[in-house]
Design a protein around this motif. Structure first.
Motif, mmCIF file in Angstrom:
data_model
loop_
_atom_site.group_PDB
_atom_site.id
_atom_site.type_symbol
_atom_site.label_atom_id
_atom_site.label_comp_id
_atom_site.label_asym_id
_atom_site.label_seq_id
_atom_site.Cartn_x
_atom_site.Cartn_y
_atom_site.Cartn_z
ATOM 1 N N ALA A 35 0.833 -1.210 0.000
ATOM 2 C CA ALA A 35 0.000 0.000 0.000
ATOM 3 C C ALA A 35 0.865 1.257 0.000
ATOM 4 C CB ALA A 35 -0.926 -0.013 1.208
ATOM 5 N N THR A 39 0.910 4.148 -2.952
ATOM 6 C CA THR A 39 0.690 5.557 -2.594
ATOM 7 C C THR A 39 1.831 6.434 -3.091
ATOM 8 O OG1 THR A 39 -0.530 4.850 -0.624
ATOM 9 C CG2 THR A 39 0.235 7.134 -0.704
ATOM 10 N N PHE A 43 1.543 9.503 -5.827
ATOM 11 C CA PHE A 43 2.018 10.838 -5.482
ATOM 12 C C PHE A 43 3.022 11.350 -6.517
ATOM 13 C CE2 PHE A 43 5.263 13.478 -3.400
ATOM 14 C CZ PHE A 43 4.477 14.536 -2.989
#
Length: 220
Positions: A35, A39, A43
């Protein structure tokens, strides 16, 4: 003898299976790590996307201002492309053609070509906008190029432009009627006006008429 055989076979029976559960448990990643990696990738993607639009806004802001649009519109994603379609003169419906896969590449080149012509540039400048958009868009924005109006014309606009040109051409080259001032004799070889009767050099003067400024002779 049985004891010797059991001792000989013990290393093969107690060795760990390389394809067992312990092998997979050591090499698989934890869900939290997966995860976190996803992420981080999202980003970075958003950061690259934002930097690209900021640079695009900087290089196109001057061109927007020359075409009569606010500079902040160049920094808005997708809306800036909508304004570029309007600057080129194409119908607003052509903006939606930019979302068709593969066909959007052709539409982007066509719109950039119309924009280059709108600023008085040729096809070579369009090639620069396609392959080096940052450099050549900055030339349009901050160079001496002036916005000459939309280069793309719809069939109705082309027809109206042709009619206007014909009217201007007819007014410019319309035949003019030349008239002679009253009492002025034409130059040799110059045609006389139609509204002036031809001069009669041999006409006799009426004795009843008196010279201009003189009255009838007085009786003694």
């Amino acid at each position: 003898m049985l004891a010797s055989l059991a001792a000989f076979a013990r290393p093969f029976t107690t060795s760990p299976d390389p394809y067992g559960d312990s092998y997979y448990s050591d090499t698989t990643m934890e869900p939290a790590a997966v995860a976190g990696l996803i992420t981080l990738m999202i980003f970075l993607y958003l950061l690259i996307f934002a930097v690209a639009f900021v640079i695009s806004g900087l290089v196109w802001a001057g061109a927007f201002s020359k075409a009569g649009h606010a500079k902040w519109k160049a920094y808005v994603p997708f809306y800036s492309m909508w304004i570029l379609v309007k600057i080129s003169g194409r119908p607003e419906s052509h903006f939606w053609l930019l979302f068709i896969p593969y066909f959007n590449i052709y539409m982007q080149i066509v719109i950039l070509n119309d924009i280059a012509k709108s600023f008085g540039k040729d096809a070579a400048f369009t090639v620069g906008l396609v392959f080096l958009p940052v450099v050549f868009a900055a030339i349009l924005s901050y160079g001496d190029a002036r916005y000459l109006g939309p280069s793309y014309l719809t069939p109705a606009q082309k027809q109206s432009a042709q009619q206007y040109a014909q009217q201007q051409y007819g007014q410019q080259f319309a035949p003019q009627q030349f008239t002679q001032p009253y009492g002025q004799q034409p130059y040799p070889g110059q045609p006389q006006a139609f509204d002036q009767p031809p001069a009669q050099p041999n006409a006799q003067q009426n004795p009843d008429q008196y010279p201009y400024g003189s009255g009838p002779p007085q009786q003694p």
